[in-house]
Design a protein around this motif. Sequence first.
Motif, PDB file in Angstrom:
ATOM      1  N   VAL A  99       5.568   3.538  10.882  1.00  0.00           N
ATOM      2  CA  VAL A  99       6.360   4.765  10.733  1.00  0.00           C
ATOM      3  C   VAL A  99       7.827   4.505  11.052  1.00  0.00           C
ATOM      4  N   SER A 100       8.103   3.712  12.095  1.00  0.00           N
ATOM      5  CA  SER A 100       9.499   3.426  12.440  1.00  0.00           C
ATOM      6  C   SER A 100      10.190   2.622  11.339  1.00  0.00           C
ATOM      7  N   LEU A 115      -2.555   4.834   5.418  1.00  0.00           N
ATOM      8  CA  LEU A 115      -1.145   4.703   5.788  1.00  0.00           C
ATOM      9  C   LEU A 115      -0.276   5.630   4.960  1.00  0.00           C
ATOM     10  N   ALA A 116      -0.558   5.745   3.670  1.00  0.00           N
ATOM     11  CA  ALA A 116       0.236   6.637   2.815  1.00  0.00           C
ATOM     12  C   ALA A 116       0.149   8.075   3.301  1.00  0.00           C
ATOM     13  N   ARG A 137       0.796  -1.222   0.000  1.00  0.00           N
ATOM     14  CA  ARG A 137       0.000   0.000   0.000  1.00  0.00           C
ATOM     15  C   ARG A 137       0.832   1.278   0.000  1.00  0.00           C
ATOM     16  N   ALA A 138       2.107   1.195   0.428  1.00  0.00           N
ATOM     17  CA  ALA A 138       2.934   2.408   0.483  1.00  0.00           C
ATOM     18  C   ALA A 138       4.110   2.364  -0.489  1.00  0.00           C
ATOM     19  N   GLY A 139       4.270   1.268  -1.211  1.00  0.00           N
ATOM     20  CA  GLY A 139       5.302   1.192  -2.243  1.00  0.00           C
ATOM     21  C   GLY A 139       6.718   1.028  -1.739  1.00  0.00           C
ATOM     22  N   LEU A 140       6.906   0.525  -0.514  1.00  0.00           N
ATOM     23  CA  LEU A 140       8.245   0.299   0.010  1.00  0.00           C
ATOM     24  C   LEU A 140       8.698  -1.124  -0.333  1.00  0.00           C
ATOM     25  N   ALA A 192       4.320  12.257   8.567  1.00  0.00           N
ATOM     26  CA  ALA A 192       5.396  11.974   9.505  1.00  0.00           C
ATOM     27  C   ALA A 192       6.786  12.162   8.915  1.00  0.00           C
ATOM     28  N   LEU A 193       6.958  11.795   7.636  1.00  0.00           N
ATOM     29  CA  LEU A 193       8.298  11.797   7.032  1.00  0.00           C
ATOM     30  C   LEU A 193       8.431  12.810   5.914  1.00  0.00           C
TER      31      LEU A 193
END
Length: 456
Positions: A375-376, A447-448, A344-347, A454-455
């Motif tokens: 996030v961590s 989440l995205a 879902r976030a592409g990591l 956050a980042l």
Amino acid sequence: MAKVKTQFVCQNCGYISPRYLGRCPNCNEWNTLVEETVAAKPTASAKASVSGGIHNNRPESINQVTFKEESRSDTGLTELNRVLGGGVVPGSLVLIGGDPGIGKSTLLLQVSGNLANHSKVLYVSGEESASQIKMRADRLGVNGDDLYVYPETDMNVIKSAINDVSPDVVVVDSVQTMQIPELQSATGSVAQIREVTADLMSIAKGQGITVFVVGHVTKGGAIAGPKILEHMVDTVLYFEGDLHHSYRILRAVKNRFGSTNELGVFEMREDGLAEVSNPSEIFLEERLKDATGSAIVVSMEGTRPILVEIQALVTSSVFGNAQRTATGLDRNRVSLIMAVLEKRAGLMLQNQDAYLKAAGGVKLDEPAIDLAIAVSIASSYKNKGTNPTECFVGELGLTGEVRRVTRIEQRVQEAQKLGFTRIIVPSNNLAGWTAPEGIEVVGVKTLAQALKVALG
């Protein structure tokens, strides 16, 4: 002469076999079956005496049952009172387990000294002599005319002493060292522990005496002996901690008179255990400001909000299969969140080793920690640090949504009290309450979106 009958009893689960087996068929543990002599069956009169005459009771409608609301006794330790549900309930049987040297005896000796200020306490020890207990009591500053010390392991003699002293509280250290001479099995065996616990339960319920029992633990961390030991008692507490650190955590895993999610924090010092009234400061005091892979979560432990730092280290995998290691967190939960981050976030995390831990030795298992874990991990992967005055609360769904959590007001107030200026929470938690001054509450739906806030 009649032949002596023997049987083989598993010391891990209590399984009984007529012959020796290398592996217990019930719990699958190896070399746990020990030969024991079969005791003669008790007569009807003996059974009646053991049961304390409770067979004289008659069934009655629940609407006709009357009871007296009894006030709880203050143990003198606020943290212990919280874990017990507000204090000691008269006539309750409390089991405390923990690793060797973690401080179980120290805790109970301090509690005995506090209770002796307003109650009569009998401290029974099967592991130390009276002079050794006195030496430790002097170091802890424990004394009192109503605190009686009795080094003994024979349950028949102990019951006689209880009848003579008539205490309000009895401490037994430990249940594995106590024995009933009529039983042929060895001290600490399944049969001995079961019968000793039954005797202590009869004393607690029949005479209204509060009984604290120390239990040894196995290499796996579970209380040694049959599982029925934990079923029989009213409350099961685990005293946890690292022998290389001074902080200890008292956790309730069963409590008939209170919540099972409560947690108490103590610090081991030379003069005994000291209460830690604000554990959040302890868990956060060594956090680096510009470190990557760090996120703060406001977790609820029973009725208490605690701020804990979740740390993640994500590195390229040297071997074919990426490793997932977690300390204080559920490893399966970490793997699930990493899958959501990748989808879902592409990591790209499938070729990355991930090592996560909850700092301070605390164990976290509630859903609201999901967002901070994500996030961590993303912070370590992108090598971007999070804002040191920012914390995170939220549950993650498999489709990437951030779901609502409980007690959001208490979490935000605790974060504001400790100086945090921004908290990221689920959007569905924003309605129906007003945030306190001095902290910005940011609602996110996905989440995205949370990672972007956050980042950056």
